[in-house]
Design a protein around this motif. Structure first.
Motif, PDB file in Angstrom:
ATOM      1  N   ARG A 152      -7.943   8.129   1.208  1.00  0.00           N
ATOM      2  CA  ARG A 152      -6.773   8.066   0.730  1.00  0.00           C
ATOM      3  C   ARG A 152      -6.281   6.975   0.506  1.00  0.00           C
ATOM      4  NH1 ARG A 152      -1.740   9.022   3.790  1.00  0.00           N
ATOM      5  NH2 ARG A 152      -2.807   8.266   5.668  1.00  0.00           N
ATOM      6  N   THR A 170      -5.211   2.102   3.789  1.00  0.00           N
ATOM      7  CA  THR A 170      -3.968   2.528   4.536  1.00  0.00           C
ATOM      8  C   THR A 170      -4.527   2.082   5.979  1.00  0.00           C
ATOM      9  OG1 THR A 170      -4.653   4.717   5.749  1.00  0.00           O
ATOM     10  CG2 THR A 170      -3.969   4.757   3.467  1.00  0.00           C
ATOM     11  N   CYS A 171      -3.248   1.564   6.636  1.00  0.00           N
ATOM     12  CA  CYS A 171      -3.695   1.082   8.077  1.00  0.00           C
ATOM     13  C   CYS A 171      -4.144   1.822   8.836  1.00  0.00           C
ATOM     14  CB  CYS A 171      -2.518   0.277   8.395  1.00  0.00           C
ATOM     15  SG  CYS A 171      -0.958   1.204   8.562  1.00  0.00           S
ATOM     16  N   VAL A 172      -3.989   3.313   8.574  1.00  0.00           N
ATOM     17  CA  VAL A 172      -4.588   4.351   9.518  1.00  0.00           C
ATOM     18  C   VAL A 172      -5.847   4.815   9.002  1.00  0.00           C
ATOM     19  CG1 VAL A 172      -2.513   4.911  10.626  1.00  0.00           C
ATOM     20  CG2 VAL A 172      -3.318   6.004   8.521  1.00  0.00           C
ATOM     21  N   MET A 182       7.013   2.964   3.358  1.00  0.00           N
ATOM     22  CA  MET A 182       7.100   2.068   4.442  1.00  0.00           C
ATOM     23  C   MET A 182       8.561   1.608   4.596  1.00  0.00           C
ATOM     24  SD  MET A 182       4.343   1.878   5.981  1.00  0.00           S
ATOM     25  CE  MET A 182       4.274   3.701   5.555  1.00  0.00           C
ATOM     26  N   THR A 237      -0.168  11.590   9.917  1.00  0.00           N
ATOM     27  CA  THR A 237       1.202  11.051   9.641  1.00  0.00           C
ATOM     28  C   THR A 237       2.261  12.033   9.007  1.00  0.00           C
ATOM     29  OG1 THR A 237       0.120   8.900   8.717  1.00  0.00           O
ATOM     30  CG2 THR A 237       2.604   9.375   8.259  1.00  0.00           C
ATOM     31  N   ASN A 243       0.871  -1.105   0.103  1.00  0.00           N
ATOM     32  CA  ASN A 243      -0.003   0.216  -0.146  1.00  0.00           C
ATOM     33  C   ASN A 243       0.963   1.316  -0.047  1.00  0.00           C
ATOM     34  OD1 ASN A 243       0.966  -0.505   2.688  1.00  0.00           O
ATOM     35  ND2 ASN A 243      -1.036   0.101   3.705  1.00  0.00           N
TER      36      ASN A 243
END
Ligand code: NDP
Ligand code: GUA
Length: 481
Positions: A282, A287-289, A161, A445, A156
């Motif tokens: 987004r 996204t993990c958030v 990352m 972020t 992603n």
């Protein structure tokens, strides 16, 4: 097969050599927006991984001996190389991953920002002297690089990352063997080319593509590897942690999210909608958030749903390379099926679609940005991360109820709340059991703040002044006079 793009290298990097798999086997990489095969990468396994780890160990002896200023200089050059080539890297990222070009440019930008941040932090790895309980002894505390780091990254954010693992590891004096996700390998392989441009010595960064179980198996079993850092699903994170325990490696885990997004009656609804769009859609919700569950207080439920739906209808779905597109395709068919499964479950249990709700007319893995309402805690979206463009709206009455519902999950990565009441802002921020909380902010972020979760969302922090600690061992020295 399409012509190769700038920075699209179809080889792996071990000890400064660009190599093919021992078997000469390759894996095809597909553009999710078109279904077209854009190239191949080597299908490496355990043997190549072992050699990469040995190369990283050899390079470690030299890299750890460099001064912090020398490492900072190389990292600044690496950040500059990312910035200089941002457009080409963004096009490559969009082509393999699907996100809009604007988001891809943003991702390359934050990758450079992470590297630059750690270039600066490299020079601030301070130790301590501790008042000694003995008259004839002195106590020193120093910090040392942990050694060879294995880094496994997801599809992603294939560039950023890696940047926050690589930046921190290199700044600390560690060397790295990395395995990107098979669906998005090129953005990671490009770091090998950028590292060459920055003058980073051979073996400091090694990059492998191929069998996740073989590469991950060797990384977690090989005693030369001292730390495993992983971003991806909670399921694989747990597996890697178990495997790494055999040789007691340090681990950092950035795992699943299931983020709640609370909107109180006193919120600025326009600001909440803007935050919700950024947080939810987004990267097409991948996204993990990303907000996964919206809890809206009863007094503004209908008004928020209406305003939010208006904004969602303005999102433009399409190939991320096309101007104006904000929503690219999902990564693959499996991701689309998960979104469909969650929508079907909502509808079967009494919920309704406010906007969207089905595959997009463009085909492939495009999906309509969707909002569903009248969602209740018994539905799958309450417990499972959708990882797609689906916003489920739950209703609540009291602050206590909202915080309790938000915390009713095994995950604890990110949470958001919109309120204009100062006391509530603090109560809610403190009450939410999450590693990161945005109050009146939907996208939080940044390289300067600690990214990471609690509960089953993982261990460790990336970015910020805390991000280096995961790559350093503390050493106590006791000196008799
Ligand atoms: N926290 C986050 O940012 C992310 C969360 N996810 C969540 O996980 C779900 C599944 O996504 P998925 O891509 O399958 O995530 P995975 O956790 O399977 O993949 C992430 C990375 O781990 C690698 N990997 C997979 N299995 C192993 C293994 N046994 N040993 C070592 N490495 C391994 C993958 O390699 P390969 O690509 O070769 O399989 C990839 O590089 C998503 O729907 C989402 O919910 C996914 C991605 C990122
Ligand atoms: O999904 C992730 O794993 C990281 C998200 C990073 C970001 O918020 O930009």
């Amino acid at each position: 097969m399409a012509k190769l793009l700038p920075f699209q290298r179809e080889k792996n990097l071990i000890g400064g050599e660009w190599i093919d798999a021992d078997s000469a086997g390759t894996i095809e990489v597909t553009n999710p927006a078109t279904g077209e095969v854009i190239g191949t990468v080597p299908n490496c396994g355990a043997a190549e991984t072992k050699r990469a780890i040995e190369a990283a160990q050899k390079a470690f002896e030299g890299w750890r001996a460099t001064t912090a200023a020398e490492r900072a200089d190389k990292l600044r050059k690496l950040a500059a190389a990312l910035e200089k080539n941002k457009e080409e890297l963004a096009v490559l990222l969009t082509t393999e991953q699907g996100k809009s070009l604007a988001e891809a440019r943003g991702e390359v930008g934050i990758s450079a920002a992470y590297v630059l941040w750690f270039a600066e932090e490299a020079r601030r790895v301070y130790g301590d002297t501790i008042p000694s309980p003995w008259a004839n002894r002195r106590i020193l505390v120093t910090k040392e690089p942990v050694g060879v780091v294995a880094a496994i990254t997801p599809w992603n954010f294939p560039s950023s990352m890696l940047s926050r693992k690589l930046g921190a590891a290199l700044a600390a004096g560690c060397t790295v063997v990395t395995k990107p996700a098979t669906q998005t390998p090129y953005s990671a392989i490009a770091w090998g080319l950028l590292a060459e441009e920055a003058g980073i010595p051979p073996g400091v960064i090694n990059i492998l593509t191929g069998s996740a179980t073989q590469i991950g198996g060797e990384m977690t079993a090989n005693p030369l590897v001292k730390k495993v850092t992983f971003t991806g699903s909670t399921e694989i994170g747990k597996l890697l942690m178990k495997q790494a325990s055999g040789t007691m490696k340090r681990v950092s885990m950035e795992l699943g999210g299931n983020a709640p997004f609370l909107i109180f009656d006193d919120a600025d609804l326009d600001a909440a909608v803007e935050g919700a769009i950024g947080s939810k859609y987004r990267n097409s919700g991948q996204t993990c958030v990303c907000a996964n569950r919206f809890y809206v207080q009863a007094g503004v439920y209908d008004a928020f749903a209406e305003k939010f739906a208006e904004a969602v209808r303005d999102l433009k779905v399409g190939n991320g390379l096309e101007p104006g597109v904000t929503q690219g395709p999902l990564i693959d068919e499996k991701a689309v099926e998960k979104v469909e499964e969650h929508i079907a479950d909502v509808l079967a249990k009494g919920g309704r679609v406010v906007t969207g709700g089905k595959r997009h007319a463009l085909g492939h893995s495009f999906f309509e940005p969707t909002i569903v309402a009248d969602v209740t805690p018994g539905m799958k979206v309450a417990k499972e991360e959708t990882f797609g463009p689906l916003a489920p709206l739950f209703r609540f009455d009291t602050e206590e109820q909202a915080v309790a519902m938000a915390n009713d999950t095994e995950f604890g990565l990110a949470a958001y709340a919109y309120t204009r009441d100062l006391g509530r802002a603090f109560r809610v921020m403190e009450g939410l059991q999450y590693g990161q909380v945005g109050i009146n902010a939907g996208v939080i972020t940044t390289e300067v703040a600690p990214f990471g979760g609690v509960k089953e969302s993982g261990l460790g922090r990336e970015g910020s002044k805390y991000g280096l600690d995961d790559y350093l061992n503390v050493k106590y020295g006791c000196i008799g006079l």
